[in-house]
Design a protein around this motif. Sequence first.
Motif, PDB file in Angstrom:
ATOM      1  N   ARG A 454       0.868  -1.175   0.000  1.00  0.00           N
ATOM      2  CA  ARG A 454       0.000   0.000   0.000  1.00  0.00           C
ATOM      3  C   ARG A 454       0.906   1.227   0.000  1.00  0.00           C
ATOM      4  O   ARG A 454       2.098   1.123   0.286  1.00  0.00           O
ATOM      5  N   LEU A 455       0.332   2.399  -0.282  1.00  0.00           N
ATOM      6  CA  LEU A 455       1.097   3.637  -0.232  1.00  0.00           C
ATOM      7  C   LEU A 455       0.579   4.511   0.899  1.00  0.00           C
ATOM      8  O   LEU A 455      -0.630   4.642   1.108  1.00  0.00           O
ATOM      9  N   VAL A 456       1.507   5.087   1.655  1.00  0.00           N
ATOM     10  CA  VAL A 456       1.158   6.061   2.700  1.00  0.00           C
ATOM     11  C   VAL A 456       1.959   7.331   2.438  1.00  0.00           C
ATOM     12  O   VAL A 456       3.039   7.287   1.858  1.00  0.00           O
ATOM     13  N   ARG A 457       1.405   8.468   2.857  1.00  0.00           N
ATOM     14  CA  ARG A 457       2.108   9.737   2.639  1.00  0.00           C
ATOM     15  C   ARG A 457       3.238   9.915   3.649  1.00  0.00           C
ATOM     16  O   ARG A 457       3.092   9.575   4.821  1.00  0.00           O
ATOM     17  N   ARG A 458       4.350  10.474   3.168  1.00  0.00           N
ATOM     18  CA  ARG A 458       5.497  10.770   4.035  1.00  0.00           C
ATOM     19  C   ARG A 458       5.280  12.096   4.750  1.00  0.00           C
ATOM     20  O   ARG A 458       4.754  13.053   4.163  1.00  0.00           O
ATOM     21  N   VAL A 459       5.725  12.173   5.996  1.00  0.00           N
ATOM     22  CA  VAL A 459       5.711  13.436   6.724  1.00  0.00           C
ATOM     23  C   VAL A 459       6.667  14.405   6.028  1.00  0.00           C
ATOM     24  O   VAL A 459       7.784  14.030   5.652  1.00  0.00           O
ATOM     25  N   CYS A 460       6.226  15.631   5.821  1.00  0.00           N
ATOM     26  CA  CYS A 460       7.060  16.648   5.167  1.00  0.00           C
ATOM     27  C   CYS A 460       8.302  16.931   6.022  1.00  0.00           C
ATOM     28  O   CYS A 460       8.178  17.260   7.214  1.00  0.00           O
ATOM     29  N   LYS A 461       9.483  16.800   5.430  1.00  0.00           N
ATOM     30  CA  LYS A 461      10.718  16.989   6.189  1.00  0.00           C
ATOM     31  C   LYS A 461      10.922  18.441   6.621  1.00  0.00           C
ATOM     32  O   LYS A 461      11.554  18.709   7.633  1.00  0.00           O
ATOM     33  N   LYS A 462      10.390  19.385   5.831  1.00  0.00           N
ATOM     34  CA  LYS A 462      10.597  20.806   6.122  1.00  0.00           C
ATOM     35  C   LYS A 462       9.853  21.261   7.375  1.00  0.00           C
ATOM     36  O   LYS A 462      10.324  22.123   8.108  1.00  0.00           O
ATOM     37  N   CYS A 463       8.646  20.703   7.603  1.00  0.00           N
ATOM     38  CA  CYS A 463       7.845  21.202   8.728  1.00  0.00           C
ATOM     39  C   CYS A 463       7.513  20.093   9.731  1.00  0.00           C
ATOM     40  O   CYS A 463       6.585  20.232  10.528  1.00  0.00           O
ATOM     41  N   MET A 490       6.150  11.757  14.551  1.00  0.00           N
ATOM     42  CA  MET A 490       6.298  13.045  13.893  1.00  0.00           C
ATOM     43  C   MET A 490       5.038  13.347  13.070  1.00  0.00           C
ATOM     44  O   MET A 490       4.328  12.432  12.627  1.00  0.00           O
ATOM     45  N   ALA A 491       4.803  14.633  12.869  1.00  0.00           N
ATOM     46  CA  ALA A 491       3.713  15.066  11.984  1.00  0.00           C
ATOM     47  C   ALA A 491       4.117  16.395  11.371  1.00  0.00           C
ATOM     48  O   ALA A 491       4.873  17.168  11.981  1.00  0.00           O
ATOM     49  N   GLY A 492       3.626  16.673  10.185  1.00  0.00           N
ATOM     50  CA  GLY A 492       3.944  17.939   9.525  1.00  0.00           C
ATOM     51  C   GLY A 492       3.015  19.038   9.995  1.00  0.00           C
ATOM     52  O   GLY A 492       1.803  18.845  10.060  1.00  0.00           O
ATOM     53  N   ARG A 493       3.595  20.187  10.288  1.00  0.00           N
ATOM     54  CA  ARG A 493       2.806  21.335  10.730  1.00  0.00           C
ATOM     55  C   ARG A 493       2.046  21.955   9.557  1.00  0.00           C
ATOM     56  O   ARG A 493       0.964  22.506   9.707  1.00  0.00           O
ATOM     57  N   GLY A 494       2.653  21.834   8.349  1.00  0.00           N
ATOM     58  CA  GLY A 494       2.093  22.475   7.154  1.00  0.00           C
ATOM     59  C   GLY A 494       2.943  23.672   6.771  1.00  0.00           C
ATOM     60  O   GLY A 494       3.174  24.556   7.596  1.00  0.00           O
ATOM     61  N   CYS A 495       3.458  23.668   5.539  1.00  0.00           N
ATOM     62  CA  CYS A 495       4.306  24.775   5.090  1.00  0.00           C
ATOM     63  C   CYS A 495       4.145  24.933   3.578  1.00  0.00           C
ATOM     64  O   CYS A 495       3.412  24.182   2.933  1.00  0.00           O
ATOM     65  N   ALA A 496       4.833  25.925   3.016  1.00  0.00           N
ATOM     66  CA  ALA A 496       4.738  26.173   1.575  1.00  0.00           C
ATOM     67  C   ALA A 496       5.256  24.982   0.775  1.00  0.00           C
ATOM     68  O   ALA A 496       4.762  24.673  -0.314  1.00  0.00           O
ATOM     69  N   GLU A 497       6.245  24.288   1.328  1.00  0.00           N
ATOM     70  CA  GLU A 497       6.864  23.156   0.626  1.00  0.00           C
ATOM     71  C   GLU A 497       5.863  22.028   0.382  1.00  0.00           C
ATOM     72  O   GLU A 497       5.908  21.348  -0.635  1.00  0.00           O
ATOM     73  N   CYS A 498       4.943  21.821   1.335  1.00  0.00           N
ATOM     74  CA  CYS A 498       3.976  20.715   1.209  1.00  0.00           C
ATOM     75  C   CYS A 498       2.553  21.222   0.980  1.00  0.00           C
ATOM     76  O   CYS A 498       1.587  20.480   1.171  1.00  0.00           O
ATOM     77  N   ALA A 499       2.438  22.520   0.580  1.00  0.00           N
ATOM     78  CA  ALA A 499       1.112  23.125   0.326  1.00  0.00           C
ATOM     79  C   ALA A 499       0.200  23.005   1.547  1.00  0.00           C
ATOM     80  O   ALA A 499      -0.996  22.756   1.432  1.00  0.00           O
TER      81      ALA A 499
END
Length: 571
Positions: A454-463, A490-499
């Motif tokens: 299966r495919l899962v989304r990677r946590v954005c490294k930038k945020c 870990m979880a991504g906060r959300g940034c321009a890099e990951c929209a």
Amino acid sequence: MAEKDDYLIDLLVDLGFVTSDQVEQARKEAQAAGVGVVDYMVANGMLRPADVTQAKAAHFGAEVVNLAGMQIDDAVIAAVPRHIAKKYRVVPVYLHDNTLTVAMSDPSDLATIDSLTHLLNKEIVVMVASEPEIEAALAKYYGGQRSVVDDEKFKGVIEELTREHVEVTGSFGQDQEAEVDADAPIIRLVNSIITDAVKMRASDIHLEPLEKRFRVRYRIDGILHEVKGPPKRLQAAIISRLKIMSNMSISEHRIPQDGRIQTKVGNKVLDLRVSCIPTTHGESIVMRILDKEGLKLGLPELGFFTDDQQTFERLITLPDGILLVTGPTGSGKTTTLYAVLHFINRPDRKIITVEDPVEYILAGINQVQVNEAVGLTFATALRSILRQAPNIIMVGEIRDLETATIAINASLTGHLVFSTLHTNDAPSAVTRLIDIGVKPFLVASSTRAIMAQRLVRRVCKKCAEPRQPTEAEIRQLNLDPEQLATAKFMAGRGCAECANTGYRGRMGIFEIFVVDDEARKLIYEKVPASVLRNRAREMGMRTLREDGIRKVLAGLTTPEEVIRATVGDEA
């Protein structure tokens, strides 16, 4: 910030979202961390952003609006110019006579309300939405990370079309293609839709005619995102242009058609696989973006941990046998097989593939395109390529008994065969082959291994930032105290890099079932898939969820991603 926190904290306590004790504890920790109390409570899961939005709205007697669940008319969006909307972080929601209703995250910001009143010369009514919703709506309607083409481009296209008296319902013909000006407005508009999709790392572009609008959506990391689409009146011209580019008949509107486009975006040469199908309100087009750079993926980039990678590398370098990759549509099976072929492609090996369709052209590999219209099926192609004396054969998909039998017989006569099946887990592939009519002794003798994925989304490294899972997530993943003690959630906060999604890119989670002598015996006896699965577990096979948990504990993805991808899988 402190004053805002004070009024908000009182509201949140009064509304029952938090207790006074929780506030006091959070206040001490927030002061130590140098952040606001409300921000601290949201970041640590004590409050939801929706709770804060509800409290603000209640205090000012305003309504809460769900921006994600509505489609705002172009005329309303046009009432607030882009530079004003982005500067003041507001989204227009309704327009009635001289009254404009806007959504904003902080209804106490009287300076913004006053400025909008003067700038727009309208009476302003305020509704409340959370900051993430405001950001997403600004991106959706005004451009930015998720804009497809901005209003200026649309305006320019419409003006040019009007000036040149172009009839949008039939401006392009198959025989006129060579004479079409490369700078024509529709051509520029179509090119910008494709270019923006590539910049945003989309895998698919969906152009969907609806009753009153022409919807454009990009699939990014497996999730569809709607972007601002062209006006409905340009629908026919855009579809005609795409049909010309992909060598389809523009005079045929009643039956589905398929085609391909090769285009250049920057320094990249891309292939687009195009599907056109008639719908109630016009022809719907889906373009699959085939980026050859993706073929250069190594096995670690697919998401393998070292132990699974070593097992898999050993399996794909066997001299013969059949290896199956299973999973639903969109689970990355084809990408895995292409990465495998790239890994084992050497001058001393002859590799032939039979595919429907051939998605990527691979250097040094003989690829056969299935064409059922002329009788070139998987089975007939397989029969012929065996006379070409290949070492390795890749069959795009095993769909029927004839294909399965020839592929298995090929694997028993000194060929290494790779193929895919649509089953939910690895052991079920055996049952599936027997169900379509393959003799159990043939399945047992030929199958070397089966891998489900299966495919899962990677946590954005930038945020990426630490984030503790909820009690529900811990319970669903069945995490024990020892795992929790050493985990790196870990979880991504959300940034321009990951929209602002918190995710960038995808990775696989895998379930590898290596068929040993004991498993062969069970296959020969036609035992149920559940018995075979238990045997595989005894041999050390990790389930999809267990492999996903390993990647959650390593901080590579999030619990919700693994839970979503492995619904029904017991760890």
